[in-house]
Design a protein around this motif. Structure first.
Motif, mmCIF file in Angstrom:
data_model
loop_
_atom_site.group_PDB
_atom_site.id
_atom_site.type_symbol
_atom_site.label_atom_id
_atom_site.label_comp_id
_atom_site.label_asym_id
_atom_site.label_seq_id
_atom_site.Cartn_x
_atom_site.Cartn_y
_atom_site.Cartn_z
ATOM 1 N N SER A 88 0.808 -1.221 0.000
ATOM 2 C CA SER A 88 0.000 0.000 0.000
ATOM 3 C C SER A 88 0.840 1.270 0.000
ATOM 4 O O SER A 88 0.288 2.368 -0.116
ATOM 5 N N TYR A 89 2.164 1.147 0.135
ATOM 6 C CA TYR A 89 3.010 2.330 0.276
ATOM 7 C C TYR A 89 3.729 2.713 -1.013
ATOM 8 O O TYR A 89 4.337 3.777 -1.085
ATOM 9 N N THR A 90 3.672 1.877 -2.019
ATOM 10 C CA THR A 90 4.321 2.214 -3.271
ATOM 11 C C THR A 90 3.434 3.124 -4.112
ATOM 12 O O THR A 90 2.205 3.103 -4.000
ATOM 13 N N ILE A 91 4.061 3.901 -4.972
ATOM 14 C CA ILE A 91 3.320 4.799 -5.849
ATOM 15 C C ILE A 91 2.799 4.078 -7.083
ATOM 16 O O ILE A 91 1.879 4.558 -7.744
ATOM 17 N N PHE A 92 3.342 2.890 -7.368
ATOM 18 C CA PHE A 92 2.957 2.163 -8.571
ATOM 19 C C PHE A 92 1.704 1.320 -8.321
ATOM 20 O O PHE A 92 1.602 0.656 -7.291
ATOM 21 N N PRO A 93 0.763 1.336 -9.261
ATOM 22 C CA PRO A 93 -0.429 0.472 -9.123
ATOM 23 C C PRO A 93 -0.053 -0.986 -9.296
ATOM 24 O O PRO A 93 0.809 -1.326 -10.107
ATOM 25 N N GLN A 94 -0.692 -1.863 -8.512
ATOM 26 C CA GLN A 94 -0.394 -3.301 -8.599
ATOM 27 C C GLN A 94 -1.533 -4.103 -9.205
ATOM 28 O O GLN A 94 -1.329 -5.226 -9.654
ATOM 29 N N PHE A 95 -2.737 -3.534 -9.191
ATOM 30 C CA PHE A 95 -3.873 -4.151 -9.862
ATOM 31 C C PHE A 95 -4.349 -3.198 -10.950
ATOM 32 O O PHE A 95 -4.401 -1.982 -10.740
ATOM 33 N N LEU A 96 -4.703 -3.758 -12.081
ATOM 34 C CA LEU A 96 -5.118 -2.939 -13.214
ATOM 35 C C LEU A 96 -6.605 -2.623 -13.112
ATOM 36 O O LEU A 96 -7.432 -3.521 -12.944
ATOM 37 N N ALA A 97 -6.940 -1.347 -13.203
ATOM 38 C CA ALA A 97 -8.337 -0.908 -13.216
ATOM 39 C C ALA A 97 -8.735 -0.569 -14.645
ATOM 40 O O ALA A 97 -8.029 0.181 -15.324
ATOM 41 N N THR A 98 -9.847 -1.117 -15.098
ATOM 42 C CA THR A 98 -10.291 -0.871 -16.464
ATOM 43 C C THR A 98 -11.803 -0.705 -16.511
ATOM 44 O O THR A 98 -12.533 -1.329 -15.736
ATOM 45 N N GLU A 99 -12.258 0.143 -17.421
ATOM 46 C CA GLU A 99 -13.686 0.303 -17.653
ATOM 47 C C GLU A 99 -14.115 -0.385 -18.952
ATOM 48 O O GLU A 99 -15.260 -0.282 -19.359
ATOM 49 N N LEU A 100 -13.191 -1.115 -19.586
ATOM 50 C CA LEU A 100 -13.466 -1.773 -20.857
ATOM 51 C C LEU A 100 -13.768 -3.260 -20.647
ATOM 52 O O LEU A 100 -12.893 -4.012 -20.201
ATOM 53 N N PRO A 101 -14.972 -3.711 -20.960
ATOM 54 C CA PRO A 101 -15.281 -5.140 -20.817
ATOM 55 C C PRO A 101 -14.404 -6.031 -21.690
ATOM 56 O O PRO A 101 -14.067 -7.146 -21.287
ATOM 57 N N ASP A 102 -14.004 -5.548 -22.887
ATOM 58 C CA ASP A 102 -13.187 -6.399 -23.752
ATOM 59 C C ASP A 102 -11.805 -6.632 -23.152
ATOM 60 O O ASP A 102 -11.251 -7.728 -23.239
ATOM 61 N N ARG A 103 -11.235 -5.609 -22.503
ATOM 62 C CA ARG A 103 -9.940 -5.797 -21.850
ATOM 63 C C ARG A 103 -10.081 -6.705 -20.636
ATOM 64 O O ARG A 103 -9.216 -7.543 -20.355
#
Length: 493
Positions: A224-239
């Motif tokens: 939780s302390y790193t600046i880099f995202p570890q899970f990808l958030a997407t609003e695209l169903p195809d992705r």
């Protein structure tokens, strides 16, 4: 809305007046929206309770009130369950259960002196229709995006992944405000270890509520302390669906238009499903361009600061004359000059993002031109630095992931400061620190820098490159898929 918990071992049977009094006073005190309707059908006193703004009024009158009053025989629990045309009805034997159901958009029916109260879910669903994605716009490929309705999102998934191997597990997270969360994966492809790890994190999560999928991501990520995202958030169903087919797992949150994908690597944030819809040569070129742009975004402004502060000797003579002339009126050292302009660019970007679309675009263009021209004429900065900072900002916007682009822009500031104090040594230290930090990060306990570390040469086509489909017949090993092969390569005749 004030609600109190009432604990009694046997709440039913009771009379209608007592039921109405307890529900109003103990659960919905001072709430004008609790409605009750009284009937007498075949000599049976009946009460119907519901929250006005929580239910679908048309369904109430058509499927509940009308059949309730037209029955020629007396009602009992069996007939309430079978003859009211509403699915998923429940028999509730405590006032607490009835109050909880009313708050979820249920209608409660109680016939005096019966052993239970029957509730029917007919919630009012105010939701937006399927629309084009905004934050992840595509030129080629499907344009539809997720919505805030979990049911709509699941419907899209089942439509795109029409297979019995699609598994959907349900979780209720939140003590104060329960929120429905769904764990989604393809059972014949996804690693049992990954699924078990995500399931364990969701089950152990003890919070008051989950505001949105992005907040859930921060609660269950590895670091939780790193600046880099570890899970990808997407609003695209195809992705989202493509990631499931690659052996990853997904998470959907009710009332959130964004899906979560795990595990991911650092290179996942520079990929787009549009890479698949174009020719493989164009897809590879665009991927490599994004990563080069990311590196330039981090390094360009610090190089300017380091060169002008400590390392004049590396600047060509012709360019050095131009630089000297451009900075002749600047009263600040290169470090302060660069920080001033970087902050200014961030302010313009943030203002453009928060204003309405048309106004924001005008603000970004006009504000950048007017302020940039004025700040040069006033002698606060040089023309060359404006070009460098503008290029750095443009390069950071090439990342398809907004979270990764934001992380890159933030990283630039400490690198600039180190370059201002120690020159190229400071830049080298910053890059070394970033590499070490990335090596330590994991996503769902999977290496973040895969396939570079640990080295997996055969996974290069799933990260850095986009090879032709006939050559790219294997899934990334970093996801630990049960089925490594997507298909068998055709044999040469």
């Amino acid at each position: 809305m004030k609600r109190k918990s009432r604990k009694r071992s046997e709440d039913f049977p009771t009379d209608i007046k007592q039921l109405e009094s307890i529900i109003k006073n103990d659960f919905f005190k001072d709430t004008p929206d609790l409605s009750t309707k009284h009937f007498t059908v075949n000599g049976q006193p009946i009460i119907v309770l519901f929250i006005n703004y929580m239910i679908d009024k048309n369904h109430l009158y058509e499927y509940i009130l009308e059949p309730l009053q037209k029955k020629e025989e007396q009602w009992d629990l069996g007939s309430l369950n079978n003859e009211i045309p509403v699915e998923s009805n429940q028999q509730r034997t405590t006032f607490q259960e009835v109050g909880d159901d009313l708050m979820k958009g249920h209608v409660a029916i109680y016939i005096e002196e019966m052993d239970a109260c029957v509730t029917y879910p007919i919630p009012r669903l105010d939701k937006r229709s399927l629309e084009k994605a905004e934050t992840e716009s595509l030129v080629f490929g499907p344009q539809v995006s997720f919505t805030e309705s979990l049911q709509s999102n699941l419907n899209i998934l089942h439509w795109r992944l029409d297979t019995p191997e699609l598994k959907v597990e349900k979780f209720i997270i939140g003590k104060t405000i329960p929120t429905e969360v769904r764990l989604v994966y393809l059972n014949d492809i996804a690693s049992d270890e990954n699924v078990s790890e995500m399931r364990k994190r969701l089950e152990k999560l003890a919070v008051d509520d989950v505001v949105e999928s992005s907040t859930l991501t921060q609660m269950i990520e590895d670091n939780s302390y790193t600046i880099f995202p570890q899970f990808l958030a997407t609003e695209l169903p195809d992705r989202f669906c493509y990631s499931l087919k690659e052996g990853r797992i997904g998470v959907l949150v009710d009332k959130s238009p964004t899906g979560i994908i795990a595990p991911t690597t650092f290179f996942s944030y520079f990929q787009s499903t549009e890479d698949l819809y174009t020719r493989w040569s164009m897809g590879t070129f665009i991927r490599l361009m994004r990563m080069v742009a990311m590196f330039l975004s981090v390094i360009l402004t610090p190089l300017y600061v380091a060169a002008l502060t400590f390392h004049y000797e590396i600047i060509p003579s012709a360019l050095l004359v131009s630089l000297g002339h451009s900075r002749s009126r600047v009263p600040f050292p290169p470090l302060l000059e660069a920080l001033l302009l970087e902050v200014l660019i961030e302010l313009i970007r943030e203002a453009g993002a928060r204003l309405p679309t048309k106004v924001g675009q005008t603000m970004g263009i006009v504000g950048g031109i007017v302020i940039g021209q004025a700040i040069v004429q006033a002698g606060f900065t040089s023309n060359i630095l404006i070009i460098i900072v503008a290029l750095s900002a443009l390069a950071s916007f090439t990342a398809p992931s907004y979270l990764m682009g934001s992380a890159i822009r933030i990283i630039r500031f400490p690198v600039i400061i180190l370059a201002g104090f120690w020159g190229f040594i400071g830049i080298a230290f910053a890059i070394a620190f970033l590499i070490i930090h990335l090596l330590k990060i994991s996503s769902l306990k999977r290496p973040y820098l895969s396939p570079l570390y640990p080295l997996q040469i055969k996974d290069i086509d799933n990260s850095l490159l986009r090879l032709p489909f006939l050559l790219s017949n294997k899934r990334a090993r970093s996801n630990l898929p049960k089925k490594l092969k997507r298909f068998d390569r055709p044999k040469k005749s």
